[in-house]
Write a protein that holds these residues in place. Structure first.
Motif, short mmCIF file in Angstrom:
data_model
loop_
_atom_site.label_atom_id
_atom_site.label_comp_id
_atom_site.label_asym_id
_atom_site.label_seq_id
_atom_site.Cartn_x
_atom_site.Cartn_y
_atom_site.Cartn_z
N VAL A 41 1.05 -1.29 0.04
CA VAL A 41 0.06 0.08 -0.05
C VAL A 41 0.91 1.10 0.18
CG1 VAL A 41 -1.46 1.43 1.36
CG2 VAL A 41 -1.81 -1.06 1.11
N GLY A 42 2.00 1.16 0.82
CA GLY A 42 3.03 2.41 1.00
C GLY A 42 3.35 2.51 -0.42
N TRP A 43 4.03 1.52 -1.12
CA TRP A 43 4.47 1.71 -2.40
C TRP A 43 3.61 2.31 -3.60
CZ3 TRP A 43 9.50 0.71 -4.92
CH2 TRP A 43 10.34 0.14 -3.86
N MET A 44 2.42 1.68 -3.42
CA MET A 44 1.35 2.18 -4.28
C MET A 44 1.28 3.76 -4.02
SD MET A 44 -1.34 -0.78 -4.40
CE MET A 44 -2.37 0.15 -5.42
N ALA A 45 1.03 4.16 -2.78
CA ALA A 45 0.68 5.48 -2.56
C ALA A 45 2.00 6.57 -2.81
CB ALA A 45 0.81 5.70 -1.05
N MET A 46 3.30 6.08 -2.83
CA MET A 46 4.38 6.97 -3.10
C MET A 46 5.28 6.62 -4.45
SD MET A 46 4.14 8.87 -0.34
CE MET A 46 5.41 9.56 0.34
N TRP A 47 5.40 5.34 -4.86
CA TRP A 47 6.24 5.21 -5.92
C TRP A 47 5.55 4.74 -7.08
CZ3 TRP A 47 10.18 7.53 -5.34
CH2 TRP A 47 11.12 7.78 -4.11
N ALA A 48 4.10 4.57 -7.21
CA ALA A 48 3.34 4.27 -8.34
C ALA A 48 3.32 5.35 -9.16
CB ALA A 48 1.92 3.84 -8.08
N PRO A 49 3.12 5.20 -10.64
CA PRO A 49 3.14 6.25 -11.53
C PRO A 49 2.61 7.61 -11.14
CG PRO A 49 3.08 4.25 -12.86
CD PRO A 49 2.87 3.90 -11.27
N SER A 50 1.48 7.37 -10.34
CA SER A 50 0.53 8.26 -9.94
C SER A 50 0.76 8.75 -8.44
CB SER A 50 -1.06 8.24 -10.13
OG SER A 50 -1.42 6.93 -9.66
N GLY A 51 1.74 8.09 -7.81
CA GLY A 51 2.16 8.11 -6.27
C GLY A 51 2.55 9.60 -6.04
N TYR A 52 2.85 9.95 -4.91
CA TYR A 52 3.00 11.17 -4.29
C TYR A 52 4.45 11.62 -4.76
CZ TYR A 52 3.31 15.10 -1.12
OH TYR A 52 3.54 16.40 -0.41
N VAL A 53 5.36 10.77 -4.57
CA VAL A 53 6.91 11.01 -4.60
C VAL A 53 7.07 11.00 -6.21
CG1 VAL A 53 9.22 10.59 -4.42
CG2 VAL A 53 7.41 10.35 -2.61
N SER A 54 6.36 10.30 -6.92
CA SER A 54 6.67 9.90 -8.24
C SER A 54 6.03 11.33 -9.06
CB SER A 54 5.78 8.92 -8.99
OG SER A 54 6.63 7.69 -8.44
N SER A 55 5.00 11.56 -8.76
CA SER A 55 4.29 12.77 -9.25
C SER A 55 5.13 14.27 -9.04
CB SER A 55 2.82 13.12 -8.74
OG SER A 55 2.13 11.77 -9.03
N TRP A 56 5.62 14.18 -7.69
CA TRP A 56 6.20 15.42 -7.31
C TRP A 56 7.50 15.42 -8.03
CZ3 TRP A 56 11.02 16.80 -5.64
CH2 TRP A 56 11.18 18.03 -4.97
N LEU A 57 8.30 14.35 -8.33
CA LEU A 57 9.47 14.37 -8.98
C LEU A 57 9.20 14.67 -10.56
CD1 LEU A 57 11.21 10.93 -7.84
CD2 LEU A 57 11.86 13.49 -7.25
N SER A 58 8.13 14.55 -11.28
CA SER A 58 7.94 14.69 -12.38
C SER A 58 7.42 16.11 -12.59
CB SER A 58 6.73 13.74 -13.15
OG SER A 58 5.48 13.81 -12.41
N LEU A 59 6.85 16.83 -11.56
CA LEU A 59 6.44 17.96 -11.59
C LEU A 59 7.46 18.93 -11.17
CD1 LEU A 59 3.07 17.90 -9.71
CD2 LEU A 59 3.07 18.32 -12.20
N HIS A 60 8.51 18.71 -10.43
CA HIS A 60 9.49 19.55 -9.82
C HIS A 60 10.94 19.49 -10.20
CE1 HIS A 60 6.04 20.04 -7.05
NE2 HIS A 60 6.28 21.59 -6.93
N THR A 61 11.02 18.40 -10.73
CA THR A 61 12.71 17.96 -11.25
C THR A 61 12.34 17.07 -12.77
OG1 THR A 61 12.63 15.81 -10.30
CG2 THR A 61 13.02 17.52 -8.88
N PHE A 62 13.55 16.91 -13.21
CA PHE A 62 13.81 16.00 -14.53
C PHE A 62 13.78 14.57 -14.12
CE2 PHE A 62 17.91 17.17 -13.11
CZ PHE A 62 18.76 15.85 -13.25
N LEU A 63 13.93 14.22 -12.88
CA LEU A 63 13.93 12.72 -12.38
C LEU A 63 12.59 12.17 -12.54
CD1 LEU A 63 16.21 13.40 -9.24
CD2 LEU A 63 16.92 12.90 -11.65
N ALA A 64 12.84 10.93 -12.74
CA ALA A 64 11.48 9.95 -12.71
C ALA A 64 11.88 8.77 -12.02
CB ALA A 64 10.91 9.75 -13.99
N PHE A 65 11.04 8.02 -11.23
CA PHE A 65 11.17 6.78 -10.85
C PHE A 65 11.40 5.70 -12.02
CE2 PHE A 65 10.00 2.77 -8.49
CZ PHE A 65 11.08 2.80 -7.57
N PRO A 66 12.46 4.85 -11.87
CA PRO A 66 13.01 4.19 -13.24
C PRO A 66 12.11 2.70 -13.44
CG PRO A 66 14.44 3.87 -11.36
CD PRO A 66 13.56 4.81 -10.91
#
Length: 566
Positions: free
Chosen positions: A121-146
């Motif tokens: 559940v935690g992985w889905m909330a944070m690292w899924a394509p629409s997760g919190y951290v993944s979305s934040w990285l795509s919005l504010h940086t050039f990084l993306a979860f690989p």
């Protein structure tokens, strides 16, 4: 190793009762699965006859072989990733001067003490394509979860969070047992400290690595929660979800086909154990504990140690810390997105939804009852089985030892199916299967090996001379075993109960074929919710499950600490 046994004039009837009961409860339920796989109709219906059609239908189904391929790939990736991380961490955090080793070790093994579904559940909330951290990285940086979590490699990465600590614990004990004098011999021949560590200590870990790798592969091959939750959106089927789909979610369940698939799983796991024995060969080649042990030393990594610390800390942050933070954020917010600050949407509505839903709230109560009562009865059963298997002269004690370990070889789905068919044959009315006693029995049998592994070492440390002293005073074998051995092993029994409580509280797979609308359990309720929704209710369940688990572990540690100093 079986201890030397005191002389007993004649076999005790109680030994045969314990032996027979254990075999019936542990091994007996497998027989109905075999019968169901070879019968043309469900066992609870009259008629039918012997057939091989179930196996023919299974082996000619392309979807089945696709599921086997996906499971094999997933298990292989999980095993490789877990061995690399687990073995590396075991060596670095045990034999080198990496900073904050104790902190890193605590974070690494934390997933072992927590429900695996919570981390998903935690992985889905944070690292899924629409997760919190993944979305934040795509919005504010050039990084993306690989890695995309909704693929086989992505699911393997998630599984590594729980599997790597298992490898670490296996290998850490072996590293601590290796005599540093062996490395000194290599250094005296001109090897540098790090070269001696890699060329001497690491090869001696082969038995621990093979054992842990076998366990990880076997558990990964039959895992249900991950593919059911993450594989559904892209129609990625594993062996476990294939069986689940053809029985639980199918419009017309094909129970014979599923039983044949269950036998396939059981044969595969048994084959892995045979393969393990052949790969290990002569264990004497790995003897590393001598009678003249040297003082333990750590290898100085110099300035590199901070770089190693940064890498380990970063990996653990991604695998453990961030997903656990995601569970907490999802549970206490109405929506989790980087577009809205979490503290502006704080709420307790997810917990209110659980308390307001009778099935959800009943699942918590039922799980506590199963874990409490079932854990206590299973602990007593393990204690009795252990004294007969290791402190008696019973002629069949060897088979009793193997029988206790057998349930851990069986996948959770197979265990649940075994008891379903057993209840269908022995209890046609369904009274037992439809009660918490039926689910509790399946959970307890599945956890026997776990509790036995904790209890037996403490029992083995109690000298048989104490039993003999009681026997010379007129006590029977049972009186000596209960009054002396089990009384002295009381702290180990308490530790066994704590471990069984946590295991049975978080278990879900055996309940798939046994649970009814009147007997929901927390693990399966969470699994079903997570498979159909990513809402905060699942995370709230996870927080409740973590709180109960940590409370029980803390209470057990406090109790055992008090007993240790008493």
């Amino acid at each position: 190793m079986t201890l030397a046994l005191p002389a007993v004039r004649r076999p005790s009837i109680g030994w045969y009762v314990v032996w027979g009961s254990t075999l019936v409860v542990v091994v007996g339920p497998v027989v109905p699965i075999l019968l169901a796989s070879l019968w043309s109709t469900p066992l609870y219906r009259s008629g039918g006859g012997f057939t091989l059609a179930n196996y023919r239908n299974l082996l000619t189904d392309s979807a089945w072989w696709g599921a086997v391929g996906n499971s094999a790939l997933f298990a292989s990736l999980t095993t490789v990733l877990s061995v690399v991380l687990g073995v590396g961490a075991a060596v670095l955090l045990t034999r080198t001067n990496v900073p904050f080793r104790r902190l890193l070790t605590g974070v690494l093994i934390l997933p072992v003490m927590l429900p695996g579904l919570v981390l998903i559940v935690g992985w889905m909330a944070m690292w899924a394509p629409s997760g919190y951290v993944s979305s934040w990285l795509s919005l504010h940086t050039f990084l993306a979860f690989p890695v995309d979590l909704y693929t086989v490699p992505g699911m393997a990465l998630v599984a590594t969070t729980v599997a790597a600590p298992t490898v670490f614990l296996f290998c850490r004990g072996s590293v601590l047992a290796i005599d540093p004098a062996l490395e000194d011999a290599a250094r005296s021949a001109g090897a540098r400290p790090l070269r001696a560590l890699v060329s001497v200590t690491v090869p001696l870990l082969r038995p621990a690595v093979l054992n842990s790798a076998l366990l990880v592969f076997a558990v990964s091959f039959e895992v249900l929660g991950l593919p059911l939750i993450l594989g559904f959106s892209k129609d990625i089927t594993f062996v476990s979800t294939y069986l689940y789909g053809h029985w639980i979610t199918a419009a017309s369940p094909d129970q014979g086909l599923v039983s044949a698939g269950a036998m396939f799983l059981l044969v595969c796991v048994s084959g892995l154990l045979v393969l393990r024995n052949r790969l290990l060969g002569d264990l004497a080649r790995y003897t590393a504990v001598t009678g003249k042990a040297s003082a333990r030393r750590t290898v100085d990594l110099g300035g590199v140690r901070w770089g190693v610390f940064a890498v380990l800390a970063g990996v653990l942050a991604v695998l453990v810390v961030v997903p656990l933070a995601g569970v907490a954020l999802s549970a206490f917010t109405s929506i989790l997105t980087p577009l809205v600050t979490p503290w502006s949407v704080l709420t307790l509505d997810n917990f209110s939804a659980i308390s307001g839903n009778p099935i959800w709230s009943d699942s918590i109560v039922n799980s506590l009852l199963i874990a409490g009562v079932g854990g206590l009865l299973a602990t007593l059963a393990i204690a009795v089985i252990s004294v007969v298997a290791h402190r008696s002269s019973f002629r069949f004690r060897g088979s009793l030892q193997q029988a206790v370990l057998w349930p851990r070889m069986m996948p959770g789905l197979v265990t649940g199916m075994a008891f379903f068919w057993s209840f269908a044959i022995l209890d046609p009315s369904g009274a037992v299967r439809a009660s918490l006693w039926g689910i509790g029995l399946a959970f307890a049998v599945r956890s026997l090996a776990l509790g036995y592994g904790v209890f037996y070492p403490a029992l083995a440390a109690i000298g048989l001379d104490l039993d003999r002293a009681a026997r010379t005073s007129g006590a029977t074998w049972w009186q000596a075993s209960v009054g002396v051995a089990l009384r002295l092993a009381a702290p180990a029994m308490a530790a066994c109960f704590v471990l069984l409580f946590v295991s049975m509280l978080n278990d879900a797979d055996p309940a798939v074929f046994l649970v009814t609308d009147r007997t929901p359990v927390m693990g399966l309720t969470m699994l079903q919710l997570a498979a159909t929704s990513t809402g905060g209710a699942v995370a709230a369940f996870g927080v409740i499950q973590i709180a109960i688990t940590l409370a029980v572990l803390g209470a057990g540690r406090l109790f055992l600490g008090v007993r240790a100093h008493a």
